[in-house]
Design an enzyme around this catalytic site. Structure first.
Site, mmCIF file in Angstrom:
data_model
loop_
_atom_site.group_PDB
_atom_site.id
_atom_site.type_symbol
_atom_site.label_atom_id
_atom_site.label_comp_id
_atom_site.label_asym_id
_atom_site.label_seq_id
_atom_site.Cartn_x
_atom_site.Cartn_y
_atom_site.Cartn_z
ATOM 1 N N ARG A 191 0.815 -1.218 0.000
ATOM 2 C CA ARG A 191 0.000 0.000 0.000
ATOM 3 C C ARG A 191 0.849 1.270 0.000
ATOM 4 O O ARG A 191 0.422 2.301 -0.513
ATOM 5 C CB ARG A 191 -0.944 -0.027 1.189
ATOM 6 C CG ARG A 191 -1.904 -1.220 1.071
ATOM 7 C CD ARG A 191 -2.948 -1.207 2.123
ATOM 8 N NE ARG A 191 -3.695 0.046 2.092
ATOM 9 C CZ ARG A 191 -4.546 0.412 3.036
ATOM 10 N NH1 ARG A 191 -4.760 -0.361 4.063
ATOM 11 N NH2 ARG A 191 -5.194 1.550 2.942
ATOM 12 N N TYR B 140 -8.908 14.498 -6.059
ATOM 13 C CA TYR B 140 -9.244 15.761 -5.397
ATOM 14 C C TYR B 140 -8.436 15.908 -4.117
ATOM 15 O O TYR B 140 -8.122 14.928 -3.455
ATOM 16 C CB TYR B 140 -10.740 15.883 -5.097
ATOM 17 C CG TYR B 140 -11.367 14.733 -4.321
ATOM 18 C CD1 TYR B 140 -11.776 13.573 -4.961
ATOM 19 C CD2 TYR B 140 -11.584 14.834 -2.947
ATOM 20 C CE1 TYR B 140 -12.378 12.535 -4.262
ATOM 21 C CE2 TYR B 140 -12.196 13.804 -2.236
ATOM 22 C CZ TYR B 140 -12.579 12.655 -2.908
ATOM 23 O OH TYR B 140 -13.170 11.636 -2.211
ATOM 24 N N HIS C 199 -15.620 5.385 8.809
ATOM 25 C CA HIS C 199 -15.175 5.783 7.462
ATOM 26 C C HIS C 199 -14.657 4.559 6.686
ATOM 27 O O HIS C 199 -15.041 4.322 5.538
ATOM 28 C CB HIS C 199 -14.076 6.842 7.584
ATOM 29 C CG HIS C 199 -13.314 7.102 6.326
ATOM 30 N ND1 HIS C 199 -13.742 7.967 5.356
ATOM 31 C CD2 HIS C 199 -12.141 6.584 5.861
ATOM 32 C CE1 HIS C 199 -12.869 7.967 4.360
ATOM 33 N NE2 HIS C 199 -11.884 7.146 4.636
ATOM 34 N N SER D 3 -16.601 12.824 6.998
ATOM 35 C CA SER D 3 -16.717 13.727 5.845
ATOM 36 C C SER D 3 -17.779 14.801 6.092
ATOM 37 O O SER D 3 -17.574 15.973 5.781
ATOM 38 C CB SER D 3 -17.058 12.954 4.575
ATOM 39 O OG SER D 3 -16.021 12.054 4.282
HETATM 40 O O1 76R Z 1 -5.996 1.639 7.099
HETATM 41 C C1 76R Z 1 -6.730 1.896 6.113
HETATM 42 O O2 76R Z 1 -6.326 2.500 5.099
HETATM 43 C C2 76R Z 1 -8.169 1.519 6.175
HETATM 44 C C3 76R Z 1 -8.947 2.524 6.898
HETATM 45 C C4 76R Z 1 -8.844 3.902 6.256
HETATM 46 C C5 76R Z 1 -8.108 5.001 6.712
HETATM 47 C C6 76R Z 1 -7.188 5.101 7.924
HETATM 48 C C7 76R Z 1 -9.522 4.306 5.062
HETATM 49 C C8 76R Z 1 -10.310 3.470 4.303
HETATM 50 N N1 76R Z 1 -9.249 5.635 4.812
HETATM 51 C C9 76R Z 1 -8.375 6.064 5.786
HETATM 52 C C10 76R Z 1 -7.816 7.347 5.891
HETATM 53 MN MN1 76R Z 1 -10.105 6.772 3.414
HETATM 54 N N2 76R Z 1 -10.897 7.902 1.929
HETATM 55 C C11 76R Z 1 -10.909 9.276 1.893
HETATM 56 C C12 76R Z 1 -11.782 9.693 0.844
HETATM 57 O O3 76R Z 1 -14.623 12.082 -0.234
HETATM 58 C C13 76R Z 1 -14.506 11.936 1.008
HETATM 59 O O4 76R Z 1 -15.482 12.123 1.783
HETATM 60 C C14 76R Z 1 -13.190 11.547 1.588
HETATM 61 C C15 76R Z 1 -12.145 11.119 0.554
HETATM 62 C C16 76R Z 1 -12.270 8.574 0.227
HETATM 63 C C17 76R Z 1 -13.210 8.499 -0.955
HETATM 64 C C18 76R Z 1 -11.713 7.441 0.920
HETATM 65 C C19 76R Z 1 -11.936 6.118 0.579
HETATM 66 N N3 76R Z 1 -9.158 8.418 4.141
HETATM 67 C C20 76R Z 1 -8.217 8.422 5.131
HETATM 68 C C21 76R Z 1 -7.718 9.776 5.287
HETATM 69 C C22 76R Z 1 -6.637 10.227 6.271
HETATM 70 C C23 76R Z 1 -7.378 10.643 7.515
HETATM 71 C C24 76R Z 1 -6.512 11.120 8.644
HETATM 72 O O5 76R Z 1 -5.367 10.670 8.799
HETATM 73 O O6 76R Z 1 -7.016 11.984 9.427
HETATM 74 C C25 76R Z 1 -8.406 10.573 4.388
HETATM 75 C C26 76R Z 1 -8.239 12.048 4.145
HETATM 76 C C27 76R Z 1 -9.309 9.707 3.691
HETATM 77 C C28 76R Z 1 -10.188 10.134 2.718
HETATM 78 N N4 76R Z 1 -10.985 5.101 2.617
HETATM 79 C C29 76R Z 1 -10.887 3.809 3.084
HETATM 80 C C30 76R Z 1 -11.614 5.044 1.376
HETATM 81 C C31 76R Z 1 -11.910 3.656 1.078
HETATM 82 C C32 76R Z 1 -12.550 3.189 -0.235
HETATM 83 C C33 76R Z 1 -11.461 2.907 2.138
HETATM 84 C C34 76R Z 1 -11.549 1.393 2.315
HETATM 85 C C35 76R Z 1 -10.269 0.797 1.810
HETATM 86 C C36 76R Z 1 -10.185 -0.671 2.055
HETATM 87 O O7 76R Z 1 -10.695 -1.126 3.078
HETATM 88 O O8 76R Z 1 -9.578 -1.315 1.188
#
Ligand code: 76R
Length: 249
Positions: free
Chosen positions: A131, A145, A172, A223
Site C-alpha cells: 500500500r 481531489y 469511514h 466527511s
Molecule cells: O488503514 C486503512 O487504510 C483503512 C482505513 C482507512 C483510513 C485510515 C480508510 C479506508 N481511509 C483512511 C484514511 Mn479513506 N478515503 C478518503 C476519501 O470524499 C470523502 O469524503 C473523503 C475522501 C475517500 C473516498 C476514501 C476512501 N481516508 C483516510 C484519510 C486520512 C485521515 C486522517 O489521517 O485523518 C483521508 C483524508 C481519507 C479520505 N478510505 C478507506 C476510502 C476507502 C474506499 C477505504 C476502504 C479501503 C479498504 O478497506 O480497502
C-alpha cells in the site's frame, strides 16, 4: 499529550495537470507533430519501465472538462526524482504546446487509526508495503481531489482525542470497504507539501462508482462534519493508441 496520528509514508507523489494549446499545435507541420508525439510516447514508455521494475508507478489520463486536458501522476522513492521527471517532461517538444493548469505534491500515507498492536516493523510487512509503494492500476477512470479536515469552532478534527478519531475513522473505513473491488483509493498526505492536507486518488472501471462512494461518505461524520474539499478532476485512461488519436488534429 501529543495525539498526532502516526503516519507511515511511502512513495512521493506528483499529480500534474496540463491543457493543450491546440491553436499553436495546429500550426506545426505534421512531421514535427509526429516527432513530438513519438518523443512523448518514449517518455511515457520510460515512466512505465519504473512501474515494471517496481521502483515507482505512473498513471496517465485524459481529464474531462475545462480544468485540464490530461493528468500525469508519478510515484517515486524521492521528491528529487519527481522534480527531475517534471523537468524532463518540460523539455519535451510536446510541453511547448501545453499549459500547466494544476499540480499536487504529496506522499503516499497510511495512518495508525485502525492499526492493531504489534511489535513488528510495519515497513517490513508485505501488506503495508504493497500500500505504501502501490502499483497504479490501468483502470478505465481516475478521480483526484485534494481535501482537508476542518479546524473551525466546535468542528476541529485536530482537537478531538485520539480515541474519538479512531472511532470515526473506523466508520469511514467500513463505508470504504463496501467499495472493495470497485474502487481503488490512494491517500497521499500533503501537510507541509501543498495547499491541502491530503490528496485522494480513486481508480475504477465504472466511473459512476466515484459519485456513489464520495456521496455515501458525505453522510459519514468524518466527511459530513470534518471534510473540506478542493477541486475534483475526473478522467479517462489514455493508452498509446488513444494518445495518438487525442493529439491528431
Ligand atoms: O488503514 C486503512 O487504510 C483503512 C482505513 C482507512 C483510513 C485510515 C480508510 C479506508 N481511509 C483512511 C484514511 Mn479513506 N478515503 C478518503 C476519501 O470524499 C470523502 O469524503 C473523503 C475522501 C475517500 C473516498 C476514501 C476512501 N481516508 C483516510 C484519510 C486520512 C485521515 C486522517 O489521517 O485523518 C483521508 C483524508 C481519507 C479520505 N478510505 C478507506 C476510502 C476507502 C474506499 C477505504 C476502504 C479501503 C479498504 O478497506 O480497502
Amino acid at each position: 499529550m501529543n495525539e498526532a496520528a502516526i503516519t507511515l509514508d511511502g512513495w512521493y507523489a506528483l499529480h500534474e495537470f496540463r491543457s493543450m494549446d491546440w491553436a499553436s499545435w495546429k500550426l506545426v507541420s505534421s512531421e514535427e507533430r509526429q516527432a513530438a508525439v513519438e518523443e512523448f510516447i518514449t517518455y511515457l514508455d520510460k515512466l512505465n519501465e519504473a512501474d515494471v521494475a517496481k521502483t515507482g508507478a505512473h498513471a496517465f489520463y485524459a481529464i474531462v472538462g475545462q480544468k485540464a486536458d490530461f493528468m500525469i501522476m508519478t510515484l517515486r522513492e524521492t521528491m528529487d526524482e519527481l522534480q527531475e521527471l517534471e523537468a524532463e517532461f518540460n523539455k519535451l517538444a510536446i510541453a511547448d504546446f501545453t499549459i500547466p493548469t494544476y499540480s499536487y505534491v504529496s506522499v503516499v500515507e497510511l495512518s495508525n487509526y485502525l492499526a492493531g498492536d504489534s511489535d513488528e516493523d510495519p515497513y517490513q510487512n508485505a501488506h503495508v508495503r504493497a500500500r505504501l509503494y502501490p502499483e497504479l492500476p490501468r483502470s478505465k477512470y481516475v478521480c483526484f481531489y485534494p481535501m482537508d479536515k476542518r479546524r473551525q469552532g466546535n468542528d476541529n478534527w485536530y482537537m478531538l482525542p485520539m480515541e474519538e478519531r479512531k472511532g470515526l475513522m473506523r466508520s469511514h473505513g467500513m463505508i470504504g470497504r463496501g467499495y472493495a473491488g470497485k474502487v481503488k483509493q490512494i491517500i497521499t498526505g500533503s501537510v507541509g507539501f501543498d495547499d491541502h492536507e491530503w490528496g485522494v486518488t480513486l481508480f475504477a472501471d465504472d466511473v459512476l462508482q466515484f459519485k456513489k462512494l464520495v456521496y455515501e461518505m458525505r453522510f459519514d461524520e468524518v466527511s459530513a462534519r470534518y471534510g473540506e474539499f478542493g477541486s475534483f478532476f475526473v478522467g479517462n485512461l489514455l493508452d498509446n493508441e488513444k494518445l495518438v488519436k487525442f493529439l491528431t488534429v
